[in-house]
Write a protein that holds these residues in place. Structure first.
Motif, PDB file in Angstrom:
ATOM      1  N   LEU A 129      23.362  13.680  -5.622  1.00  0.00           N
ATOM      2  CA  LEU A 129      22.668  13.083  -4.487  1.00  0.00           C
ATOM      3  C   LEU A 129      23.327  13.624  -3.225  1.00  0.00           C
ATOM      4  O   LEU A 129      24.548  13.529  -3.060  1.00  0.00           O
ATOM      5  N   VAL A 130      22.529  14.209  -2.334  1.00  0.00           N
ATOM      6  CA  VAL A 130      23.065  14.892  -1.159  1.00  0.00           C
ATOM      7  C   VAL A 130      22.460  14.300   0.107  1.00  0.00           C
ATOM      8  O   VAL A 130      21.233  14.331   0.305  1.00  0.00           O
ATOM      9  N   GLU A 149      27.282   4.323  -3.086  1.00  0.00           N
ATOM     10  CA  GLU A 149      27.055   3.229  -4.029  1.00  0.00           C
ATOM     11  C   GLU A 149      25.865   3.526  -4.935  1.00  0.00           C
ATOM     12  O   GLU A 149      25.925   3.300  -6.155  1.00  0.00           O
ATOM     13  N   PHE A 150      24.783   4.047  -4.357  1.00  0.00           N
ATOM     14  CA  PHE A 150      23.627   4.377  -5.192  1.00  0.00           C
ATOM     15  C   PHE A 150      23.987   5.470  -6.194  1.00  0.00           C
ATOM     16  O   PHE A 150      23.637   5.386  -7.377  1.00  0.00           O
ATOM     17  N   LEU A 156      25.860   9.829 -10.495  1.00  0.00           N
ATOM     18  CA  LEU A 156      25.546  11.111  -9.871  1.00  0.00           C
ATOM     19  C   LEU A 156      26.739  11.640  -9.084  1.00  0.00           C
ATOM     20  O   LEU A 156      27.577  10.872  -8.603  1.00  0.00           O
ATOM     21  N   LEU A 157      26.791  12.945  -8.913  1.00  0.00           N
ATOM     22  CA  LEU A 157      27.659  13.515  -7.904  1.00  0.00           C
ATOM     23  C   LEU A 157      27.122  13.086  -6.539  1.00  0.00           C
ATOM     24  O   LEU A 157      25.925  12.844  -6.393  1.00  0.00           O
ATOM     25  N   PHE A 158      28.001  13.006  -5.548  1.00  0.00           N
ATOM     26  CA  PHE A 158      27.541  12.633  -4.210  1.00  0.00           C
ATOM     27  C   PHE A 158      28.332  13.384  -3.152  1.00  0.00           C
ATOM     28  O   PHE A 158      29.544  13.547  -3.258  1.00  0.00           O
ATOM     29  N   ARG A 207      32.253  12.051  -9.096  1.00  0.00           N
ATOM     30  CA  ARG A 207      31.381  10.987  -8.614  1.00  0.00           C
ATOM     31  C   ARG A 207      31.902  10.338  -7.348  1.00  0.00           C
ATOM     32  O   ARG A 207      31.175  10.049  -6.435  1.00  0.00           O
ATOM     33  N   THR A 208      33.209  10.102  -7.322  1.00  0.00           N
ATOM     34  CA  THR A 208      33.752   9.417  -6.159  1.00  0.00           C
ATOM     35  C   THR A 208      34.539  10.332  -5.246  1.00  0.00           C
ATOM     36  O   THR A 208      34.733  10.020  -4.089  1.00  0.00           O
ATOM     37  N   GLY A 209      34.990  11.469  -5.764  1.00  0.00           N
ATOM     38  CA  GLY A 209      35.864  12.315  -4.949  1.00  0.00           C
ATOM     39  C   GLY A 209      35.397  13.730  -4.764  1.00  0.00           C
ATOM     40  O   GLY A 209      36.162  14.559  -4.271  1.00  0.00           O
TER      41      GLY A 209
END
Length: 213
Positions: A129-130, A149-150, A156-158, A207-209
């Motif tokens: 998600l970008v 959060e989504f 997903l990667l973000f 995912r978070t980093g």
């Protein structure tokens, strides 16, 4: 599965080459074409709406393998939505893109994600998600935390990017490439005793980093 060929690189051994299909999805005007153009050409270009699909390629020479990305930039207009599944069929990865200054584009991104979930089995495709147009932060309608959060709830990667200022554009494609390579390595080895899935293995890094690769 990625197309794979073996290339001799040096006396030390042989490195594999993997070819991956990456599709860019999202509403019109979120900057999909500009993101692809910035990544491949290292230049910024205000693009007219894509008709059908545009195609780019980029090769990454990494330590463990060579990765060839075939980047498919799909049209975001509603009239093309029903045929876009023809373009992302067989994809190995997808960037689902929204404009941080336009909340509705995040809602549309969620619909694109629903389409992907219908087309692919869980863990069959790497999805990022970008949040693009970070250069418009003063006009932000979607907080970083909302996007994070989504992405977290969906595994997903973000990352937030700016095609205009070239902020984290290379990073998001590198995160995709590394996640794909990690999955290749996992397929080549027996499952761990803990039975962890590819999603679990990637969470701490991506995912978070992944914004800090």
């Amino acid at each position: 599965m990625a197309q794979k060929e073996m290339l001799g690189t040096s006396l030390e051994g042989i490195n594999p080459t993997y070819t991956y299909k990456v599709v860019l999805l999202g509403s019109t005007s979120v900057g999909k074409s500009s993101l692809a153009y910035r990544y491949v050409k290292n230049d910024f270009k205000e693009s007219l709406p894509t008709v059908g699909c545009s195609f780019f390629t980029q090769t990454l020479n990494l330590e463990v393998a060579t990765v060839k990305l075939e980047i498919w930039d799909t049209a975001g207009q509603e009239k093309y939505h029903s045929v876009c599944h023809l373009y992302y069929r067989g994809a190995h990865a997808a960037l689902v893109i929204y404009d941080i200054a336009n909340k509705e584009t995040l809602n549309r991104a969620k619909l694109w994600l629903t389409d992907l979930e219908k087309e692919f089995l869980p863990d069959e495709i790497v999805i990022a998600l970008v949040g693009n147009k970070l250069d418009l932060a003063a006009e932000r309608e979607v907080t970083t935390e909302e996007g994070e959060e989504f992405a977290r709830t969906k595994g997903l990667l973000f990352m937030e990017t700016s095609a205009k200022s070239n902020h984290q554009v290379n990073d998001i494609f590198m995160a995709i490439a590394q996640e794909l390579l990690q999955r290749e390595q996992e397929k080549a080895h027996a499952p761990s005793p803990h039975g962890r899935s590819t999603v679990t293995l990637g969470e701490s890094k991506a995912r978070t980093g992944c914004c800090r690769l």
